[in-house]
Design a protein around this motif. Structure first.
Motif, short mmCIF file in Angstrom:
data_model
loop_
_atom_site.label_atom_id
_atom_site.label_comp_id
_atom_site.label_asym_id
_atom_site.label_seq_id
_atom_site.Cartn_x
_atom_site.Cartn_y
_atom_site.Cartn_z
N THR A 122 0.53 -9.20 -10.84
CA THR A 122 0.40 -8.54 -12.14
C THR A 122 0.68 -7.05 -12.01
O THR A 122 1.37 -6.46 -12.85
CB THR A 122 -1.01 -8.76 -12.71
N GLU A 123 0.17 -6.42 -10.95
CA GLU A 123 0.40 -4.99 -10.78
C GLU A 123 1.88 -4.69 -10.54
O GLU A 123 2.38 -3.64 -10.96
CB GLU A 123 -0.44 -4.44 -9.62
N ALA A 124 2.58 -5.61 -9.89
CA ALA A 124 4.01 -5.39 -9.64
C ALA A 124 4.76 -5.21 -10.95
O ALA A 124 5.64 -4.35 -11.07
CB ALA A 124 4.59 -6.56 -8.86
N VAL A 125 4.40 -6.01 -11.96
CA VAL A 125 5.07 -5.94 -13.25
C VAL A 125 4.49 -4.83 -14.12
O VAL A 125 5.20 -4.01 -14.69
CB VAL A 125 4.98 -7.30 -13.97
N ARG A 126 3.16 -4.81 -14.21
CA ARG A 126 2.52 -3.82 -15.08
C ARG A 126 2.79 -2.40 -14.60
O ARG A 126 2.93 -1.47 -15.41
CB ARG A 126 1.02 -4.09 -15.13
N GLY A 127 2.88 -2.22 -13.29
CA GLY A 127 3.14 -0.90 -12.75
C GLY A 127 4.60 -0.51 -12.75
O GLY A 127 4.95 0.57 -12.28
N THR B 206 0.84 -1.20 0.00
CA THR B 206 0.00 0.00 0.00
C THR B 206 0.87 1.25 0.00
O THR B 206 0.60 2.21 -0.73
CB THR B 206 -0.94 0.00 1.22
N LEU B 207 1.93 1.25 0.79
CA LEU B 207 2.85 2.38 0.81
C LEU B 207 3.51 2.58 -0.55
O LEU B 207 3.75 3.71 -0.98
CB LEU B 207 3.92 2.17 1.89
N HIS B 208 3.80 1.47 -1.25
CA HIS B 208 4.40 1.55 -2.57
C HIS B 208 3.41 1.99 -3.64
O HIS B 208 3.80 2.18 -4.80
CB HIS B 208 5.01 0.20 -2.97
N GLY B 209 2.14 2.14 -3.28
CA GLY B 209 1.15 2.65 -4.22
C GLY B 209 0.37 1.60 -4.97
O GLY B 209 -0.24 1.90 -6.00
N PHE B 210 0.31 0.36 -4.48
CA PHE B 210 -0.44 -0.70 -5.15
C PHE B 210 -1.95 -0.46 -4.98
O PHE B 210 -2.46 -0.39 -3.86
CB PHE B 210 -0.09 -2.06 -4.56
N SER B 211 -2.66 -0.39 -6.10
CA SER B 211 -4.11 -0.24 -6.03
C SER B 211 -4.78 -1.54 -5.62
O SER B 211 -5.89 -1.52 -5.08
CB SER B 211 -4.66 0.23 -7.38
N ALA B 212 -4.13 -2.68 -5.88
CA ALA B 212 -4.70 -3.98 -5.52
C ALA B 212 -4.52 -4.30 -4.04
O ALA B 212 -5.11 -5.26 -3.54
CB ALA B 212 -4.09 -5.08 -6.37
N ALA B 213 -3.70 -3.55 -3.34
CA ALA B 213 -3.51 -3.75 -1.90
C ALA B 213 -4.59 -2.98 -1.14
O ALA B 213 -5.01 -1.90 -1.57
CB ALA B 213 -2.13 -3.29 -1.46
#
Length: 354
Positions: free
Chosen positions: A194-199, A118-125
């Motif tokens: 997926t968000e880790a890579v796509r983002g 969440t701190l890193h900005g993940f929308s899926a978190a």
């Protein structure tokens, strides 16, 4: 006055200003607040409250998300009076190019898992207020227990912290592995990876290395998510490759083809091929278990050596190189194409779509 005469009570309102809304019992003692006085302030209905063992919130009412994060760090961080374990590092290293470690420096404590994502900005978190527990990494030999909103995650080696808004967070790949260790929902795991890579947070190989280190690749829902992760990473790498050829004025190759000798066996597939220059390009998007990596790499080496014996130059690129040094990689390809005129003519090969 004798040595037994108590000190005059100090006003406590100055402790609860905007910068000091959380303190440890030891910090309060350093400000002249006795244990008895702390207990009195933390009585039911009092102005303070114990948020975690030895951590005091200096105001009534629920803590904010930021206060919960810092409370967990204060609880887990090594106090200056503690003696580090043998071989332990007394501070959290800071990742180069990131925020400098602010005061207070949280020795031997790093936020990880969903809170770090969440701190890193993940929308899926999930948002921080919805987390019942905040994962915090500490050295394996620290004598701490999970309690309240602090969930202790032990590690033999603390990762280099990334400071985000004043909070030491684990790097994305490590935070993902720690989050996945607690998740059973296959959809959530897939969305996070997926968000880790796509983002653009990290490469698939880095994620899979951490999942492998944490021994999570035996879980079926994690393996399925990794397959999606690899496919996502390859698609992004291919897009970067197409963009590199176009933006840097390289000749247009034939894309995603198989090569074979006339009437002979398959030589292998390549991601791009310049027939008139006898130059082939391969993307290395391996991101599976080490045993599989070894077999795939051995096959790749055999294919490359065979093609080069036939006079075909093979350029090997990784997704990270394409992302971090596109111009340099374009120069590598251009140099290989320009050198074609100085080489002996290559063997004739048949090119067919993959």
């Amino acid at each position: 006055m004798t040595h037994n005469t108590p000190l005059s009570p100090r006003p406590l309102h100055h402790l609860a200003d905007g910068r000091r809304r959380l303190m440890t019992v030891a910090q309060l003692r350093a400000h002249g607040v006795s244990a008895a006085e702390t207990d009195e302030q933390c009585r039911p209905g009092g102005p303070w409250q114990r948020l975690l063992p030895n951590v005091v919130l200096l105001h009534p009412g629920p803590p904010t998300s930021e206060e919960r994060l810092h409370a967990v760090l204060l609880y887990a961080a090594r106090e200056r009076t503690e003696r580090p374990a043998a071989g332990a590092t007394a501070s959290v290293p800071v990742q180069p190019g990131r925020e400098e470690a602010p005061a207070p420096a949280y020795a031997e404590a790093v936020i990880t898992g969903l809170a770090a994502l969440t701190l890193h900005g993940f929308s899926a978190a999930p948002p921080l207020p919805s987390l019942d527990a905040i994962d915090v990494l500490v050295p394996r030999l620290r004598r701490l227990r999970t309690t309240g909103c602090a969930r202790i995650v032990r590690t033999t080696a603390l990762p280099t912290a990334v400071w985000v808004t004043g909070v030491p967070a684990a790097p994305v790949a490590r935070a993902l592995a720690d989050a996945v260790a607690e998740l059973t929902d296959a959809g959530v795991v897939r969305r996070l990876l997926t968000e880790a890579v796509r983002g653009g947070h990290c490469e698939p190989a880095a994620v899979v290395r951490e999942l492998n280190r944490a021994r999570l690749l035996s879980r079926p829902h994690v393996v399925d998510a990794v397959d999606s992760l690899v496919a996502e990473g390859r698609a992004l790498a291919e897009q970067r490759l197409y963009r590199m050829v176009r933006e840097h004025g390289l000749p247009e190759p034939v894309w995603n083809v198989d090569l074979r000798l006339p009437g002979g066996p398959l030589l292998g597939g390549v991601d791009a091929f310049w027939p008139e220059h006898s130059v082939a390009l391969e993307l290395d998007t391996r991101a599976h278990r080490q045993q599989e990596d070894d077999a795939v790499w051995a096959e790749h080496v055999r294919k490359r050596e065979h093609l080069e014996r036939l006079g075909i130059t093979v350029v090997h690129l990784t997704p990270r190189k394409l992302r971090d040094s596109t111009e340099h990689q374009a120069t590598v390809v251009r140099t290989a194409l320009m050198a074609a005129g100085d080489r002996e003519p290559a063997a004739y090969v048949v090119v067919s779509p993959r």
